[in-house]
Design a protein around this motif. Structure first.
Motif, PDB file in Angstrom:
ATOM      1  N   SER A 169       0.736  -1.286  -0.025  1.00  0.00           N
ATOM      2  CA  SER A 169      -0.138   0.009  -0.100  1.00  0.00           C
ATOM      3  C   SER A 169       1.012   1.301  -0.063  1.00  0.00           C
ATOM      4  CB  SER A 169      -0.887   0.115   1.130  1.00  0.00           C
ATOM      5  OG  SER A 169      -0.416  -0.044   2.491  1.00  0.00           O
ATOM      6  N   THR A 170       1.807   1.248   0.580  1.00  0.00           N
ATOM      7  CA  THR A 170       2.940   2.428   0.709  1.00  0.00           C
ATOM      8  C   THR A 170       3.390   2.677  -0.560  1.00  0.00           C
ATOM      9  OG1 THR A 170       3.446   2.070   2.993  1.00  0.00           O
ATOM     10  CG2 THR A 170       4.917   3.283   1.874  1.00  0.00           C
ATOM     11  N   ALA A 171       4.126   1.437  -1.291  1.00  0.00           N
ATOM     12  CA  ALA A 171       4.435   1.504  -2.611  1.00  0.00           C
ATOM     13  C   ALA A 171       3.336   2.197  -3.542  1.00  0.00           C
ATOM     14  CB  ALA A 171       5.087   0.179  -3.130  1.00  0.00           C
ATOM     15  N   ALA A 172       2.225   1.799  -3.502  1.00  0.00           N
ATOM     16  CA  ALA A 172       1.103   2.323  -4.285  1.00  0.00           C
ATOM     17  C   ALA A 172       0.951   3.738  -4.263  1.00  0.00           C
ATOM     18  CB  ALA A 172      -0.020   1.260  -4.135  1.00  0.00           C
ATOM     19  N   ARG A 173       0.824   3.914  -2.848  1.00  0.00           N
ATOM     20  CA  ARG A 173       0.714   5.457  -2.581  1.00  0.00           C
ATOM     21  C   ARG A 173       1.755   6.378  -3.113  1.00  0.00           C
ATOM     22  NH1 ARG A 173      -1.748   4.277   2.360  1.00  0.00           N
ATOM     23  NH2 ARG A 173       0.318   3.729   3.248  1.00  0.00           N
ATOM     24  N   ASN A 174       2.942   5.867  -2.973  1.00  0.00           N
ATOM     25  CA  ASN A 174       4.223   6.623  -3.548  1.00  0.00           C
ATOM     26  C   ASN A 174       4.564   6.317  -5.105  1.00  0.00           C
ATOM     27  OD1 ASN A 174       5.055   7.866  -1.144  1.00  0.00           O
ATOM     28  ND2 ASN A 174       5.560   5.908  -0.521  1.00  0.00           N
ATOM     29  N   ASN A 175       3.344   5.474  -5.524  1.00  0.00           N
ATOM     30  CA  ASN A 175       3.751   5.080  -7.163  1.00  0.00           C
ATOM     31  C   ASN A 175       4.884   4.562  -7.649  1.00  0.00           C
ATOM     32  OD1 ASN A 175       2.319   4.876  -9.599  1.00  0.00           O
ATOM     33  ND2 ASN A 175       2.661   7.020 -10.118  1.00  0.00           N
ATOM     34  N   LEU A 176       5.606   3.975  -6.663  1.00  0.00           N
ATOM     35  CA  LEU A 176       6.613   3.269  -7.066  1.00  0.00           C
ATOM     36  C   LEU A 176       6.811   2.225  -8.159  1.00  0.00           C
ATOM     37  CD1 LEU A 176       8.212   2.272  -3.375  1.00  0.00           C
ATOM     38  CD2 LEU A 176       8.649   4.420  -4.787  1.00  0.00           C
ATOM     39  N   SER A 177       8.070   2.376  -8.988  1.00  0.00           N
ATOM     40  CA  SER A 177       8.145   1.152 -10.054  1.00  0.00           C
ATOM     41  C   SER A 177       8.537   0.002  -9.315  1.00  0.00           C
ATOM     42  CB  SER A 177       9.249   1.851 -11.175  1.00  0.00           C
ATOM     43  OG  SER A 177      10.419   1.790 -10.474  1.00  0.00           O
ATOM     44  N   THR A 178       8.675  -1.054 -10.155  1.00  0.00           N
ATOM     45  CA  THR A 178       9.134  -2.374  -9.716  1.00  0.00           C
ATOM     46  C   THR A 178      10.688  -2.100  -9.188  1.00  0.00           C
ATOM     47  OG1 THR A 178       7.622  -3.623 -11.038  1.00  0.00           O
ATOM     48  CG2 THR A 178       9.599  -4.772 -10.164  1.00  0.00           C
ATOM     49  N   GLU A 179      11.234  -1.414  -9.962  1.00  0.00           N
ATOM     50  CA  GLU A 179      12.934  -1.476  -9.419  1.00  0.00           C
ATOM     51  C   GLU A 179      12.988  -0.433  -8.220  1.00  0.00           C
ATOM     52  OE1 GLU A 179      15.257  -3.238 -10.709  1.00  0.00           O
ATOM     53  OE2 GLU A 179      13.622  -3.936 -11.911  1.00  0.00           O
ATOM     54  N   GLU A 180      12.201   0.310  -8.421  1.00  0.00           N
ATOM     55  CA  GLU A 180      12.287   1.428  -7.037  1.00  0.00           C
ATOM     56  C   GLU A 180      11.834   0.675  -5.794  1.00  0.00           C
ATOM     57  OE1 GLU A 180      11.150   5.894  -8.740  1.00  0.00           O
ATOM     58  OE2 GLU A 180       9.563   4.229  -8.455  1.00  0.00           O
ATOM     59  N   LEU A 181      10.667  -0.225  -5.946  1.00  0.00           N
ATOM     60  CA  LEU A 181      10.353  -1.120  -4.780  1.00  0.00           C
ATOM     61  C   LEU A 181      11.516  -1.854  -4.280  1.00  0.00           C
ATOM     62  CD1 LEU A 181       8.295  -1.987  -2.652  1.00  0.00           C
ATOM     63  CD2 LEU A 181       7.509  -3.411  -4.337  1.00  0.00           C
ATOM     64  N   ILE A 182      12.096  -2.495  -5.229  1.00  0.00           N
ATOM     65  CA  ILE A 182      13.066  -3.821  -5.113  1.00  0.00           C
ATOM     66  C   ILE A 182      14.358  -2.709  -4.441  1.00  0.00           C
ATOM     67  CG2 ILE A 182      14.564  -5.517  -6.104  1.00  0.00           C
ATOM     68  CD1 ILE A 182      11.539  -6.148  -5.602  1.00  0.00           C
ATOM     69  N   THR A 183      14.581  -1.655  -5.009  1.00  0.00           N
ATOM     70  CA  THR A 183      15.747  -1.061  -4.262  1.00  0.00           C
ATOM     71  C   THR A 183      15.624  -0.527  -2.973  1.00  0.00           C
ATOM     72  OG1 THR A 183      16.323  -0.088  -6.704  1.00  0.00           O
ATOM     73  CG2 THR A 183      17.434   1.166  -4.575  1.00  0.00           C
TER      74      THR A 183
END
Length: 187
Positions: free
Chosen positions: A64-78
């Motif tokens: 949900s935090t990744a969705a709120r911050n509109n993270l890409s897959t690579e940003e999330l993994i990093t």
């Protein structure tokens, strides 16, 4: 949570992630951690429901935090790689795959910025009983209604809440449900 995630086999971890994503997309009311925990234990892995619930809450917060911050897959993994306690490789692979496949659906949902903060009603069961006697009273013959509500809390955990009511309390409960139904019909 990272230490506990190491215990969970990749296929069960993937199923947990999928259910959390579906919950955040409002496709299912919640994640049945009790049922999943039982299946994991049956496969021979020693994990308790409390640990699995913590993992589910952590993953729900992560997605949900990744969705709120509109993270890409690579940003999330990093972001995951920069943590104090790194996740096991199989968990990172599953998170990458699930977020890559379905993460955008959460980010695109109309209320990604305002994820649900209240629980959701899933099911209700009731039964009528009669208390015949107790250790302090020989003859009760006391009727009661036991109600079990199945609810999903904001993180998606599905739990049962049970309570008993006297017949007059149940009649009042029923009357209030009828009032709600009539109000809903006018909407």
């Amino acid at each position: 949570a990272a230490d506990k995630i190491r215990l969970i086999p990749q296929d069960f971890f993937a199923e947990l992630c999928e259910q959390i994503i579906q919950h955040l997309n409002h496709k299912i009311p919640g994640v049945n951690t009790a049922e999943l925990c039982q299946r994991i234990q049956t496969s021979g892995v020693d994990v308790n429901i409390g640990d699995l619930a913590k993992i589910a809450n952590t993953l729900s917060f992560l997605f949900s935090t990744a969705a709120r911050n509109n993270l890409s897959t690579e940003e999330l993994i990093t972001t995951l790689g920069s943590g104090v306690s790194p996740l096991p490789k199989h968990a990172v692979q599953v998170i990458r795959h699930v977020w890559n496949e379905q993460g955008k659906a959460i980010a695109a949902s109309e209320d990604a910025g305002n994820m649900a903060t209240v629980g959701q009603f899933v099911d209700m069961k009731w039964k009528l009983g009669v208390a015949m006697s107790s250790d302090t009273c020989r003859s009760l013959k006391y009727p009661y209604v036991t109600v079990t509500l199945t609810v999903a809390d904001p993180s998606g955990q599905i739990t049962d809440k049970s309570f008993e009511m006297t017949i007059p309390q149940f009649k009042n409960f029923f009357r209030q449900f009828k009032e709600m139904a009539s109000v809903l019909e006018t909407v």
